[in-house]
Design a protein around this motif. Sequence first.
Motif, PDB file in Angstrom:
ATOM      1  N   LEU A  13       0.827  -1.207   0.000  1.00  0.00           N
ATOM      2  CA  LEU A  13       0.000   0.000   0.000  1.00  0.00           C
ATOM      3  C   LEU A  13       0.861   1.258   0.000  1.00  0.00           C
ATOM      4  O   LEU A  13       0.569   2.227  -0.722  1.00  0.00           O
ATOM      5  N   TRP A  14       1.904   1.254   0.790  1.00  0.00           N
ATOM      6  CA  TRP A  14       2.808   2.411   0.859  1.00  0.00           C
ATOM      7  C   TRP A  14       3.397   2.706  -0.516  1.00  0.00           C
ATOM      8  O   TRP A  14       3.445   3.858  -0.939  1.00  0.00           O
ATOM      9  N   GLN A  15       3.795   1.678  -1.214  1.00  0.00           N
ATOM     10  CA  GLN A  15       4.417   1.891  -2.517  1.00  0.00           C
ATOM     11  C   GLN A  15       3.415   2.329  -3.579  1.00  0.00           C
ATOM     12  O   GLN A  15       3.692   3.222  -4.377  1.00  0.00           O
ATOM     13  N   GLU A  16       2.244   1.707  -3.608  1.00  0.00           N
ATOM     14  CA  GLU A  16       1.298   2.009  -4.677  1.00  0.00           C
ATOM     15  C   GLU A  16       0.568   3.330  -4.466  1.00  0.00           C
ATOM     16  O   GLU A  16      -0.052   3.840  -5.395  1.00  0.00           O
ATOM     17  N   TYR A  17       0.639   3.872  -3.260  1.00  0.00           N
ATOM     18  CA  TYR A  17       0.085   5.205  -3.044  1.00  0.00           C
ATOM     19  C   TYR A  17       1.111   6.303  -3.341  1.00  0.00           C
ATOM     20  O   TYR A  17       0.805   7.486  -3.182  1.00  0.00           O
TER      21      TYR A  17
ATOM     22  N   SER B 261       2.450  -3.790 -13.687  1.00  0.00           N
ATOM     23  CA  SER B 261       2.393  -2.329 -13.676  1.00  0.00           C
ATOM     24  C   SER B 261       2.548  -1.745 -12.283  1.00  0.00           C
ATOM     25  O   SER B 261       2.488  -0.525 -12.118  1.00  0.00           O
ATOM     26  N   PHE B 262       2.723  -2.576 -11.278  1.00  0.00           N
ATOM     27  CA  PHE B 262       2.981  -2.062  -9.942  1.00  0.00           C
ATOM     28  C   PHE B 262       4.342  -1.369  -9.927  1.00  0.00           C
ATOM     29  O   PHE B 262       5.190  -1.594 -10.784  1.00  0.00           O
ATOM     30  N   SER B 263       4.550  -0.528  -8.937  1.00  0.00           N
ATOM     31  CA  SER B 263       5.873   0.064  -8.749  1.00  0.00           C
ATOM     32  C   SER B 263       6.872  -1.057  -8.455  1.00  0.00           C
ATOM     33  O   SER B 263       6.473  -2.162  -8.074  1.00  0.00           O
ATOM     34  N   PRO B 264       8.175  -0.815  -8.629  1.00  0.00           N
ATOM     35  CA  PRO B 264       9.145  -1.907  -8.426  1.00  0.00           C
ATOM     36  C   PRO B 264       9.024  -2.598  -7.064  1.00  0.00           C
ATOM     37  O   PRO B 264       8.983  -3.829  -7.004  1.00  0.00           O
ATOM     38  N   LEU B 265       8.953  -1.821  -5.986  1.00  0.00           N
ATOM     39  CA  LEU B 265       8.834  -2.451  -4.669  1.00  0.00           C
ATOM     40  C   LEU B 265       7.420  -2.956  -4.414  1.00  0.00           C
ATOM     41  O   LEU B 265       7.225  -3.910  -3.657  1.00  0.00           O
ATOM     42  N   GLY B 266       6.431  -2.329  -5.043  1.00  0.00           N
ATOM     43  CA  GLY B 266       5.072  -2.866  -4.971  1.00  0.00           C
ATOM     44  C   GLY B 266       4.987  -4.220  -5.644  1.00  0.00           C
ATOM     45  O   GLY B 266       4.296  -5.126  -5.171  1.00  0.00           O
TER      46      GLY B 266
ATOM     47  N   VAL C  22      16.934  -2.873  -7.798  1.00  0.00           N
ATOM     48  CA  VAL C  22      17.699  -1.929  -8.619  1.00  0.00           C
ATOM     49  C   VAL C  22      16.765  -1.106  -9.499  1.00  0.00           C
ATOM     50  O   VAL C  22      17.026   0.073  -9.781  1.00  0.00           O
ATOM     51  N   GLU C  23      15.635  -1.676  -9.925  1.00  0.00           N
ATOM     52  CA  GLU C  23      14.671  -0.916 -10.720  1.00  0.00           C
ATOM     53  C   GLU C  23      14.080   0.233  -9.899  1.00  0.00           C
ATOM     54  O   GLU C  23      13.817   1.321 -10.425  1.00  0.00           O
ATOM     55  N   HIS C  24      13.878  -0.007  -8.611  1.00  0.00           N
ATOM     56  CA  HIS C  24      13.380   1.054  -7.739  1.00  0.00           C
ATOM     57  C   HIS C  24      14.347   2.236  -7.718  1.00  0.00           C
ATOM     58  O   HIS C  24      13.921   3.402  -7.827  1.00  0.00           O
ATOM     59  N   TYR C  25      15.629   1.960  -7.581  1.00  0.00           N
ATOM     60  CA  TYR C  25      16.608   3.051  -7.534  1.00  0.00           C
ATOM     61  C   TYR C  25      16.770   3.734  -8.888  1.00  0.00           C
ATOM     62  O   TYR C  25      17.107   4.920  -8.955  1.00  0.00           O
TER      63      TYR C  25
END
Length: 575
Positions: free
Chosen positions: A312-316, A368-373, A568-571
């Motif tokens: 939830l933290w990541q997708e918001y 399609s979620f964020s990398p950490l999501g 690494v995609e997150h960074y």
Amino acid sequence: MNNSDFLQIGIYFIVLLILAKPLGTYIATVIESDCRSKRLPISWLERSIYRICNIDPLVEMNWKQYAIAVMMFNVSGVVILFLILLTQHWMPLNPEHRNAVPFALALNTSVSFVTNTNWQSYSGESTLSYFSQMVGLTVQNFLSAATGIAVMAALIRGLVRKNVATIGNFWIDLVRSTIYILLPLSILLSIVLIWQGVPQTFSPTLTTKLMEPVQQDSLTKVTTQSIPLGPVASQIAIKQLGTNGGGFYNVNSAHPFENPTPLSNFLEMLSLILIPTALCFTFGKMVGDARQGNALLLTMLVLFALFLYVGLWQEYQPNPNLVSIHGLNSTQANMEGKEVRFGVANSVLWATATTAASNGSVIAMHDSFSPLGGLVPMLLMQLGEIVFGGVGSGLYGMIVFAIVAVFIAGLMVGRTPEYLGKKIESFEMKMVSIVLLVPILVVLIGTAIAVIIPAGKAGVFNPGVHGFSEILYALSSAANNNGSSFAGLSANSNFYNYLLAFAMFIGRFMVIVPVLAIAGSMGEKKSVPAGPGTFPTTGWLFIGILSAVILIVGALSFFPALALGPIVEHYQLFR
């Protein structure tokens, strides 16, 4: 998040726990009842099945006989489903005249549904006939889930019984799990889904005129739309309750015919982990100590809440690369790949539940979620599908981790480890090692092969670290029998169909066989009374150690691979 999101999530868990306890007690009654008893409903049907199949309900099996029965039954299921898919063009209930499924895809699909994985490298509405969907896939949805419950029941018997070589009868456990548990719940859910608008018909695809024609190009104007129908509700009910996840339609539960209303969405999401949650209460009932089941359930809830929070933290959070686009501000949640009618909170809750529960159905595109999501559902699978997990398989996987936890605790205090009064010795730890290591090796070695061989790289549409994540996700999903995917990977090729079929088969049965071996070994042991030095397995200390063991095993096994993909995609988003 807003108050509405918190309220939805809170109601979800309250309803889940209210329903799970009586269901768990009922399941324990089903498993433990004497076969000669008539106290269960439709017991006449059970006895009739035994007579027709020449099953003696009074004969029990040792662990080897039980394992042979499991393997013979499921391999036969693969063969039968494989033949159905290869010959569906000759079968009835094929109003759209679907052709035979190609050999490699038929094999992959057969192994997928028999192993409770339900990985789908095809679009169901354009590939399969109604006969294949019903007689092929839906039947295996019931039988694969019943197999999981049967193996779980055998393991619990092994932990409870003393100085006994037998752990039950697979055929009895299979029949009872199907007719008393899965079938009634599925009928009830199917009726509700039909009421909510999910199709249940043999009518062919409906063609209707568009209210507003669409100009496809300078020469073509589209004036009609094809609406695929079929026996959908019956398959969706068991796909959710049996932690199967295979959808009738390509976009799964994001399709309005599979999931048309807020009520259907809530009930389907509830069904994802209803039986796995109830089985924790079943465990407490069967071992004679409700606190044992509560400890495993609390461990699952703690880990689930942790992963749900991260997701939830990541997708918001907005995608930093899109913040500068006109109309998007720094507080905009990541809505890419999500249905507006479900929103972020429901999408993340479903994604967490479906990968925690070994289900694999989706209402949003995990790709399609964020990398950490996206890391959240991936790591939940890599932990072994034991945070609720599959029907039966999640609980016996969690029990295996509980054995590891008491073994480590015993080493720390210098005592022989015990679980439920049974000593944990070298044979059990060897079997536990197989259960833990085989899926890990299949995921990592399979991923390595796929990123090296040209046939593996050919399926990657997104080069770079995200493409690596798609391959890692696919192998994690297959080896741990989940079935969801990062859809950017084109997996309908001979290479991936064969590789993932192998991963699914090994990931399922190279866990089941050693689990049954543990059951047989524990059942032959005497029970040791608890003493002052016995490590309690019902308190928060045990829950903490068990949670830590699960996370540490997952981190040590997969952190290097995750570092090459989603981390690494997150960074890279902030460079």
